[in-house]
Scaffold this motif. Sequence first.
Motif, PDB file in Angstrom:
ATOM      1  N   ARG A 266      -5.488  93.970   4.348  1.00 22.46           N
ATOM      2  CA  ARG A 266      -5.068  94.020   5.742  1.00 22.46           C
ATOM      3  C   ARG A 266      -5.587  92.782   6.463  1.00 22.46           C
ATOM      4  O   ARG A 266      -6.698  92.332   6.192  1.00 22.46           O
ATOM      5  N   PHE A 267      -4.787  92.242   7.347  1.00 21.26           N
ATOM      6  CA  PHE A 267      -5.308  91.214   8.245  1.00 21.26           C
ATOM      7  C   PHE A 267      -6.170  91.908   9.297  1.00 21.26           C
ATOM      8  O   PHE A 267      -5.737  92.867   9.932  1.00 21.26           O
ATOM      9  N   GLN A 268      -7.380  91.425   9.462  1.00 22.05           N
ATOM     10  CA  GLN A 268      -8.284  92.022  10.438  1.00 22.05           C
ATOM     11  C   GLN A 268      -8.000  91.459  11.820  1.00 22.05           C
ATOM     12  O   GLN A 268      -8.727  90.625  12.346  1.00 22.05           O
ATOM     13  N   GLY A 269      -6.899  91.906  12.386  1.00 21.89           N
ATOM     14  CA  GLY A 269      -6.529  91.482  13.726  1.00 21.89           C
ATOM     15  C   GLY A 269      -5.610  90.276  13.725  1.00 21.89           C
ATOM     16  O   GLY A 269      -5.302  89.667  12.688  1.00 21.89           O
ATOM     17  N   GLU A 270      -5.188  89.908  14.920  1.00 23.79           N
ATOM     18  CA  GLU A 270      -4.246  88.813  15.094  1.00 23.79           C
ATOM     19  C   GLU A 270      -4.852  87.469  14.682  1.00 23.79           C
ATOM     20  O   GLU A 270      -4.142  86.568  14.260  1.00 23.79           O
ATOM     21  N   ALA A 271      -6.175  87.338  14.785  1.00 19.56           N
ATOM     22  CA  ALA A 271      -6.816  86.068  14.443  1.00 19.56           C
ATOM     23  C   ALA A 271      -6.606  85.737  12.965  1.00 19.56           C
ATOM     24  O   ALA A 271      -6.277  84.598  12.613  1.00 19.56           O
ATOM     25  N   GLU A 272      -6.780  86.714  12.072  1.00 16.43           N
ATOM     26  CA  GLU A 272      -6.581  86.461  10.639  1.00 16.43           C
ATOM     27  C   GLU A 272      -5.109  86.226  10.327  1.00 16.43           C
ATOM     28  O   GLU A 272      -4.773  85.423   9.461  1.00 16.43           O
ATOM     29  N   ARG A 273      -4.245  86.946  11.025  1.00 13.62           N
ATOM     30  CA  ARG A 273      -2.810  86.723  10.814  1.00 13.62           C
ATOM     31  C   ARG A 273      -2.434  85.304  11.226  1.00 13.62           C
ATOM     32  O   ARG A 273      -1.658  84.626  10.549  1.00 13.62           O
ATOM     33  N   ARG A 274      -2.993  84.847  12.309  1.00 13.06           N
ATOM     34  CA  ARG A 274      -2.708  83.496  12.795  1.00 13.06           C
ATOM     35  C   ARG A 274      -3.293  82.461  11.836  1.00 13.06           C
ATOM     36  O   ARG A 274      -2.694  81.413  11.598  1.00 13.06           O
ATOM     37  N   GLU A 275      -4.451  82.757  11.280  1.00 13.21           N
ATOM     38  CA  GLU A 275      -5.063  81.866  10.292  1.00 13.21           C
ATOM     39  C   GLU A 275      -4.142  81.702   9.082  1.00 13.21           C
ATOM     40  O   GLU A 275      -3.919  80.587   8.593  1.00 13.21           O
ATOM     41  N   PHE A 276      -3.584  82.821   8.603  1.00 10.81           N
ATOM     42  CA  PHE A 276      -2.676  82.772   7.459  1.00 10.81           C
ATOM     43  C   PHE A 276      -1.404  82.014   7.807  1.00 10.81           C
ATOM     44  O   PHE A 276      -0.918  81.188   7.016  1.00 10.81           O
ATOM     45  N   ARG A 277      -0.861  82.290   8.981  1.00 14.23           N
ATOM     46  CA  ARG A 277       0.365  81.600   9.408  1.00 14.23           C
ATOM     47  C   ARG A 277       0.130  80.092   9.490  1.00 14.23           C
ATOM     48  O   ARG A 277       0.976  79.291   9.075  1.00 14.23           O
ATOM     49  N   THR A 278      -1.033  79.695  10.003  1.00 12.29           N
ATOM     50  CA  THR A 278      -1.362  78.273  10.109  1.00 12.29           C
ATOM     51  C   THR A 278      -1.471  77.642   8.729  1.00 12.29           C
ATOM     52  O   THR A 278      -0.963  76.544   8.486  1.00 12.29           O
ATOM     53  N   ALA A 279      -2.139  78.345   7.804  1.00  4.80           N
ATOM     54  CA  ALA A 279      -2.273  77.831   6.438  1.00  4.80           C
ATOM     55  C   ALA A 279      -0.911  77.665   5.785  1.00  4.80           C
ATOM     56  O   ALA A 279      -0.661  76.683   5.064  1.00  4.80           O
ATOM     57  N   ALA A 280      -0.003  78.619   6.035  1.00  3.52           N
ATOM     58  CA  ALA A 280       1.345  78.525   5.452  1.00  3.52           C
ATOM     59  C   ALA A 280       2.098  77.327   6.004  1.00  3.52           C
ATOM     60  O   ALA A 280       2.791  76.607   5.275  1.00  3.52           O
ATOM     61  N   TRP A 281       1.968  77.075   7.309  1.00  5.82           N
ATOM     62  CA  TRP A 281       2.646  75.931   7.909  1.00  5.82           C
ATOM     63  C   TRP A 281       2.084  74.615   7.392  1.00  5.82           C
ATOM     64  O   TRP A 281       2.814  73.632   7.226  1.00  5.82           O
ATOM     65  N   LEU A 282       0.787  74.583   7.125  1.00  9.14           N
ATOM     66  CA  LEU A 282       0.139  73.325   6.752  1.00  9.14           C
ATOM     67  C   LEU A 282      -0.114  73.210   5.253  1.00  9.14           C
ATOM     68  O   LEU A 282      -0.825  72.302   4.830  1.00  9.14           O
ATOM     69  N   HIS A 283       0.475  74.099   4.459  1.00  9.32           N
ATOM     70  CA  HIS A 283       0.125  74.110   3.037  1.00  9.32           C
ATOM     71  C   HIS A 283       0.491  72.809   2.332  1.00  9.32           C
ATOM     72  O   HIS A 283      -0.078  72.483   1.300  1.00  9.32           O
ATOM     73  N   ASP A 284       1.438  72.072   2.875  1.00 13.52           N
ATOM     74  CA  ASP A 284       1.840  70.803   2.255  1.00 13.52           C
ATOM     75  C   ASP A 284       1.613  69.611   3.179  1.00 13.52           C
ATOM     76  O   ASP A 284       2.294  68.590   3.041  1.00 13.52           O
ATOM     77  N   CYS A 285       0.676  69.724   4.104  1.00 17.81           N
ATOM     78  CA  CYS A 285       0.491  68.624   5.054  1.00 17.81           C
ATOM     79  C   CYS A 285       0.069  67.335   4.357  1.00 17.81           C
ATOM     80  O   CYS A 285       0.297  66.249   4.877  1.00 17.81           O
ATOM     81  N   GLY A 286      -0.508  67.431   3.151  1.00 19.23           N
ATOM     82  CA  GLY A 286      -0.887  66.232   2.403  1.00 19.23           C
ATOM     83  C   GLY A 286       0.292  65.384   1.986  1.00 19.23           C
ATOM     84  O   GLY A 286       0.137  64.213   1.626  1.00 19.23           O
ATOM     85  N   LYS A 287       1.508  65.958   2.041  1.00 17.35           N
ATOM     86  CA  LYS A 287       2.694  65.178   1.682  1.00 17.35           C
ATOM     87  C   LYS A 287       2.998  64.085   2.698  1.00 17.35           C
ATOM     88  O   LYS A 287       3.873  63.258   2.451  1.00 17.35           O
ATOM     89  N   LEU A 288       2.278  64.117   3.813  1.00 17.83           N
ATOM     90  CA  LEU A 288       2.435  63.025   4.772  1.00 17.83           C
ATOM     91  C   LEU A 288       2.128  61.677   4.138  1.00 17.83           C
ATOM     92  O   LEU A 288       2.686  60.655   4.532  1.00 17.83           O
ATOM     93  N   VAL A 289       1.226  61.674   3.171  1.00 14.49           N
ATOM     94  CA  VAL A 289       0.843  60.401   2.542  1.00 14.49           C
ATOM     95  C   VAL A 289       1.471  60.236   1.161  1.00 14.49           C
ATOM     96  O   VAL A 289       1.154  59.283   0.452  1.00 14.49           O
ATOM     97  N   THR A 290       2.344  61.173   0.757  1.00 14.47           N
ATOM     98  CA  THR A 290       3.045  61.020  -0.518  1.00 14.47           C
ATOM     99  C   THR A 290       4.285  60.171  -0.291  1.00 14.47           C
ATOM    100  O   THR A 290       5.106  60.492   0.572  1.00 14.47           O
ATOM    101  N   PRO A 291       4.446  59.085  -1.029  1.00 13.72           N
ATOM    102  CA  PRO A 291       5.596  58.205  -0.814  1.00 13.72           C
ATOM    103  C   PRO A 291       6.920  58.960  -0.955  1.00 13.72           C
ATOM    104  O   PRO A 291       7.103  59.746  -1.899  1.00 13.72           O
ATOM    105  N   GLU A 292       7.794  58.725  -0.030  1.00 13.39           N
ATOM    106  CA  GLU A 292       9.091  59.407  -0.049  1.00 13.39           C
ATOM    107  C   GLU A 292       9.864  59.077  -1.314  1.00 13.39           C
ATOM    108  O   GLU A 292      10.593  59.917  -1.840  1.00 13.39           O
TER     109      GLU A 292
END
Length: 605
Positions: A266-292
């Motif tokens: 269970r997500f322990q409140g909205e804070a943990e749910r938001r933490e997971f949502r943020t991680a999902a959005w940023l899971h590939d943020c390192g691709k910013l430096v991967t050459p296209e």
Amino acid sequence: MSAAHLPPHASDAHQARRALPEMLQIATAISGAASLPALLRQILSSARDLTLSDAGSIYLVEQEKGEKRLWFTAFQNSSLAARGAGIDSGLLDVRFPITPERLVGWTALHGEVLNLPDVYAIPPDRPYHFDAGLDRRTGYRAVSMLVVPLRTMAGDVVGVMQLINRKQESSSMLTPETAAALVRPYDAGDQQLIEALAALAAVCVERAQALEGQQRQIDSMIALLAGAIDARSAHTGQHCSRVPELALLLAEAAEAIEVGPLAAFRFQGEAERREFRTAAWLHDCGKLVTPEAVVEKATKLDAPTNRIHEIRTRFEVLLRDGHIARLEGLLAGGDPATLQRDFAQLEQELQRDFACVARCNQGSEGTDPEDLAQLQRLAVRRWWRHFDDRLGLGWEEQARRSGPPVPLPAPESLLSDAPHHRLPRPAAEVPEASWGFNLTVPELLYNRGELYNLSVARGTLTGEEIYKIREHMIHTIVMLESMAFPPSMDRVAEIAGGHHETLDGRGYPRGLTAEQLSIPARILAIADIFEALTAADRPYKRGMPLSQSLAILAGLRDRGRIDADLFDLFLRSGVYLTYAQRFLAADQIDPVDLDALLQPRPPSP
């Protein structure tokens, strides 16, 4: 009669006894409150209890596009509640402009208290008046009213508290007929106490706005990073927006489970749910430096353009040389039939050999070994270069061409692995051992060798490019661990950084095992793989149908790579189909044999 000269009353003793404990309770609640509306309701209830007010409400000041409005945030009424007659839900949570005609609007604008013994007896020369519409709709009768601004230490009015009908006895239930007899005005003690309580409420509002501002700042950074990936590549951008959708669907399904291995999740409140949502959005943020050019490498010779055109030109040169040789032979008196036969044979051979190069360039799941052997034979074939190959180069490419120029005309390999194709890796691009990454760093940054690239057995990527793709996880973890997330989001890097790990410890970038991978990280891994398999907007592959994509996931389950319980839930809950109907093309949604997929099979030897 002013509030300062109102007579004392026996209920003042009740007020004195309760004031300090209520204040301390509210102060404690402020320090740990997560929901501003809930805390404001608590403050309103305490204010009513301390003053024996029958009803009350709280309005917050909002500003949008330069216009200030009042937000009807909280409302309580004991007499209406006792009669089972609540306020119309449509009247709650509304916003309206701040105008001096309204009592709460006048207080919000001027920051002054209104203490009214009878709201129906307001002198007509006052700029404000009482709107009796709510009384008529609810069958209520407001008499005394105390309207107090919620003022911050800086003097800004962030809201208004309105108390109605200061009762003489706490047990009294008011009706329109009895209200005047059972209600008394608010006195100076009431006003002083509520002003102090309003100051505490203002602290709550200020704190909540500061937290909301912090969250907006974090959300804006997330949007900035995700938007930057979107801007770099429409292909990876769609991935970054779809994976969170799928991950949240699977997480919600897991939260609904009440028995079995996932029952405790269970997500322990909205804070943990938001933490997971943020991680999902940023899971590939390192691709910013991967050459296209690497991310979108559709053929083996792309670097970043497809060099098959350059190689084809060399075949054209060889064919043209053959044509010239035939003409020269004719001029020299050679046999026309023999010369034509030799030229036709050369043309057929070159067409066949170039077709082999073209096939190898496509990057199928498995290149024919005979084609790979043919590439080696073609690499020793020569053509003649008549122009200086060092003219017009950038200084970095010039630096890689060591030694004196070769005299012209110069023989060149039909498929070349030249020294200048080898790009050295800067020392700064080797991650420190302290990060604990398990990826083997190739010696070279890139190897652009033509034969080297065409000889890749599967897909289009060389070993250096595969590392460059996987390196995005290194950058993701470093970036996320360097960001100043609040304590409630301190697992963002762990969740996002684990979506390429596998339960058997063979994943990357750290080779984590099942015991080290959280449920959110495992959910994200399944979402990432399924989106990648079904995505139809990648330049290097076509989107797979549901049946094929799920079969591949089932194989990963059977080999112990992904969580079997989550994959089972993925199928049984229908999350895969919900996602497919939202994001997949109609021709990808083919029949799926769930019974077969739900039966684990022993992994192939």
